[in-house]
Write an enzyme that holds these catalytic residues in place. Structure first.
Site, PDB file in Angstrom:
ATOM      1  N   GLU B  57       0.813  -1.223   0.000  1.00 37.66           N
ATOM      2  CA  GLU B  57       0.000   0.000   0.000  1.00 37.66           C
ATOM      3  C   GLU B  57       0.844   1.270   0.000  1.00 37.66           C
ATOM      4  O   GLU B  57       0.558   2.215  -0.727  1.00 37.66           O
ATOM      5  CB  GLU B  57      -0.953   0.020   1.202  1.00 37.66           C
ATOM      6  CG  GLU B  57      -2.119  -0.965   1.106  1.00 37.66           C
ATOM      7  CD  GLU B  57      -1.758  -2.360   1.600  1.00 37.66           C
ATOM      8  OE1 GLU B  57      -0.588  -2.593   1.984  1.00 37.66           O
ATOM      9  OE2 GLU B  57      -2.655  -3.226   1.605  1.00 37.66           O
ATOM     10  N   HIS B 126     -10.986  -3.974   9.895  1.00 37.79           N
ATOM     11  CA  HIS B 126     -11.598  -3.749   8.581  1.00 37.79           C
ATOM     12  C   HIS B 126     -12.862  -2.903   8.673  1.00 37.79           C
ATOM     13  O   HIS B 126     -13.670  -2.895   7.749  1.00 37.79           O
ATOM     14  CB  HIS B 126     -11.962  -5.074   7.914  1.00 37.79           C
ATOM     15  CG  HIS B 126     -10.803  -5.799   7.303  1.00 37.79           C
ATOM     16  ND1 HIS B 126      -9.788  -6.331   8.046  1.00 37.79           N
ATOM     17  CD2 HIS B 126     -10.489  -6.062   6.000  1.00 37.79           C
ATOM     18  CE1 HIS B 126      -8.909  -6.917   7.235  1.00 37.79           C
ATOM     19  NE2 HIS B 126      -9.304  -6.757   6.003  1.00 37.79           N
TER      20      HIS B 126
END
Lengths: 334, 322
Positions: B57, B126
């Site tokens: 990322e 998440h």
């Protein structure tokens, strides 16, 4: 791949400019004319200039917090750089960046990042961009040995290798990440060996030898332009000054014998001067060049001193390319 | 103007497809991108436009920034919003700052997409709604549209914008459909809130998927004679302070509905602005309906009660309308 006589003169001029500029900066810190932290590249000039001279004007570079050498090495004009160090409105970054961010886009610099390793993905993205746009530009990324322990280094090298991007990863290995020696932060002494893990060439070069650096970088650039992908170059170099000029250190992390030895035996300017004399450049020619650079640095300092300070009312400028309802200064100043 | 019925998710895909067809400098990067977030684009473009990345990322976000600074317009898909933390150095220290740091030499036309998957039993790593953290960073534009029409128009405007834009997509909204103008140049400007329902008694400011609770709450309140004005914020940075203040000046009451954790939420900032600038207009204390300062638990029995819902919005309104 050797430099022409003119290129040799230009290389020496750029190395002298870096040193003289930074010596002037050190004097101005002492007399209070430069605020903030200043990190010098003295001792590392051959690595920087040798790499930059292998690039075209349109090629990209990213740099580090040790940010004066890279623009000078790439051919930037000195007055806006010095004005930036002194926080003036004529500074290359209009007084918003200072010593750690001397980025001059006119010579292809897309950022001097003061976050260690921060510029490595950016340079990789510039390489991707050249590839997508179908140009033959390359992107060269300067970073220190400390940055090679950042995730950004590993992630970037991996992606550049799998996509064969035109990027040159150029490590200025000066042996110390601030005060942490390479030997205590790397499992083996050679940064270049890490290239094998990504499937790209890793090259070790004497960073105090300008022509050796130039040749190694030139080969990597040619490979990148041929579409064969990235190279990791490790230039073994040394920083003569402290991590930051005037830094207070509570204890010793490197011996003065070591520093003195490098200054005496491995000074890249002295080494290159000898090489130039051996290559047939005259003493008078080099002395004239040295005087000319010294004069240019003095002029840059005078330009900076005579430049206005920025107007606090303009502090919101340059936040956005396309401002929307901004600034709401009347709300935020209370 | 012709229109088509699109879900929120297909509006995202349509916006990307149209902008990639219109402008060859638009590229997409992200994990598993060819399979998921570029559906409908693949096959029509050359292989230099879609970059399905390794799980890196920080690296690919920074590459997007470098590409944006050198002539491209990347759409970086970070998928789950919590993954933006891994990329936050490049978003905060680079994308947001390089234009300023270089005195205007740099331009960073980049879009960061990230979806908020709360309410799906995915537990704490998440399920974040982290837009307030990024609101604390000058230099970013941040949007959180609540319907397909705004999503398509604002995402297209974001792709065409010359500054970094974070797009927070609410997973609760993905399957909700709306009529969306078919004109490929249909844009919804960044920086403006939308009044979704007019009313005189109370202003309810709603963020992203909170619209699923605020509009039904307003309906229920109307049945009891309380007329709520519902403002869908749409843009978190810049914040459309003028629209909020104008509404509060009319209603004299404010309830803010925000999926973020309570401390330093978007709701907290809005409450502070209204208290500073419209205190005299207020007839009652400002109310915040937010998620408490606790990690999002896995068990739906624990998770679901934490978030704003219709009943909490109604209760907040009733608390300040006696």
């Amino acid at each position: 791949m050797t430099l022409s006589k003119d290129q040799q003169r230009e290389a020496y001029r750029r190395m002298l400019s870096i040193r003289s500029f930074e010596q002037a900066a050190a004097r101005q810190i002492d007399n209070g004319e430069i605020p903030g932290a200043v990190h010098s590249s003295i001792g590392q000039e051959a690595a920087i200039v040798g790499a930059c001279m292998a690039l075209r004007d349109t090629d990209y570079i990213t740099g580090t917090h040790r940010s004066h050498g890279h623009p000078i090495g790439k051919g930037a004009k000195l007055p806006p750089l010095m004005a930036e160090l002194m926080g003036r409105t004529t500074g290359i970054c209009k007084g918003r960046g200072g010593s750690m961010h001397l980025a001059d886009s006119s010579v292809g610099i897309i950022g001097e990042s003061a976050i260690v390793g921060g510029g490595i993905p950016i340079a990789t993205g510039a390489g991707l961009s050249a590839h997508v746009r179908g140009t033959d530009q390359v992107s060269l990324c300067f970073f220190g040995d400390g940055a090679t322990n950042e995730g950004s280094f590993h992630e970037s090298l991996n992606m550049a290798a799998i996509w064969k991007l035109p990027v040159i990863y150029f490590c200025e290995n000066n042996l110390y990440a601030a005060t942490t020696p390479l030997r205590s932060s790397h499992g083996q002494p050679d940064v270049a060996h890490r290239a094998a893990g990504y499937g790209m060439p890793g090259v070790i070069v004497d960073g105090q030898d300008l022509e050796a650096v130039h040749a190694a970088t030139g080969a990597a650039v040619a490979r990148a332009r041929r579409g064969e992908g990235p190279t990791l170059i490790e230039a073994k170099t040394y920083r003569f000054d402290e991590h930051a000029i005037g830094l207070f250190l509570p204890s010793i992390y490197r011996s003065s014998e070591e520093v003195d030895r490098y200054k005496r035996e491995r000074d890249p300017l002295a080494l290159y001067r000898q090489a130039l004399l051996a290559a047939g450049h005259g003493e008078a020619e080099l002395a004239a060049l040295e005087q000319s650079v010294s004069r240019q640095v003095d002029e840059a300092v005078e330009f900076a001193r005579n430049s206005p300070h920025p107007d606090p009312a303009e502090v919101y400028e340059f936040m956005y390319s396309n401002p929307i309802n901004y600034p709401r200064a009347e709300r935020q100043s209370s | 103007m012709t229109s088509q019925r699109l879900s929120y998710l297909s509006a995202i895909l349509e916006a990307q497809k149209e902008e990639m067809e219109r402008d060859p400098s638009v590229i997409m990067m992200g994990e598993d991108i060819a399979l998921y977030s570029a559906t409908g684009v693949l096959g029509k473009l050359d292989n230099k436009r879609l970059w399905s990345t390794p799980i890196s990322e920080l690296g690919f976000t920074g590459m997007g920034v470098g590409a944006a600074m050198t002539g491209l317009r990347p759409i970086v898909d970070l998928t789950i919003a919590s993954f933006a933390y891994l990329a936050s150095d490049q978003i905060i220290n680079q994308a947001a700052k390089v234009r300023y740091l270089t005195g205007g030499q740099a331009r960073v036309p980049i879009v960061f997409r990230m979806s908020m998957w709360h309410n799906q039993a995915n537990a704490a790593q998440h399920s974040d709604r982290p837009y307030p953290m990024f609101m604390n960073v000058p230099g970013l534009k941040i949007i959180a549209p609540s319907g397909a029409r705004d999503m398509k128009g604002m995402l297209k405007a974001a792709i065409r914008d010359d500054d970094p834009v974070l797009v927070f997509e609410d997973n609760d909204l993905w399957m909700k459909s709306e009529d969306v103008p078919s004109d490929p140049d249909f844009l919804v400007p960044l920086g403006k809130a939308a009044v979704k329902r007019e009313g005189r008694d109370v202003t309810i400011v709603s963020i992203a998927g909170c619209i699923l609770h605020t509009l039904p709450a307003a309906e229920q309140l109307a049945g009891e004679g309380i007329e709520a004005e519902v403002i869908d914020l749409r843009s978190l940075a810049p914040l459309d302070t003028d629209s909020i203040l104008a509404s509060v000046a009319k209603t004299g009451r404010l309830v803010i509905v925000d999926y973020a954790h309570r401390t330093n939420s978007a709701a907290a900032e809005i409450a502070a602005i209204v208290a500073e600038e419209a205190f005299d207009a207020l007839k009652a204390p400002i109310q915040r309906v937010t998620t408490p300062d606790v990690h999002i638990p896995f068990s739906p029995k624990l998770e679901r009660p934490l978030y704003p819902n219709k009943d909490k919005v109604v209760a907040a309104v009733k608390k300040i309308i006696k």
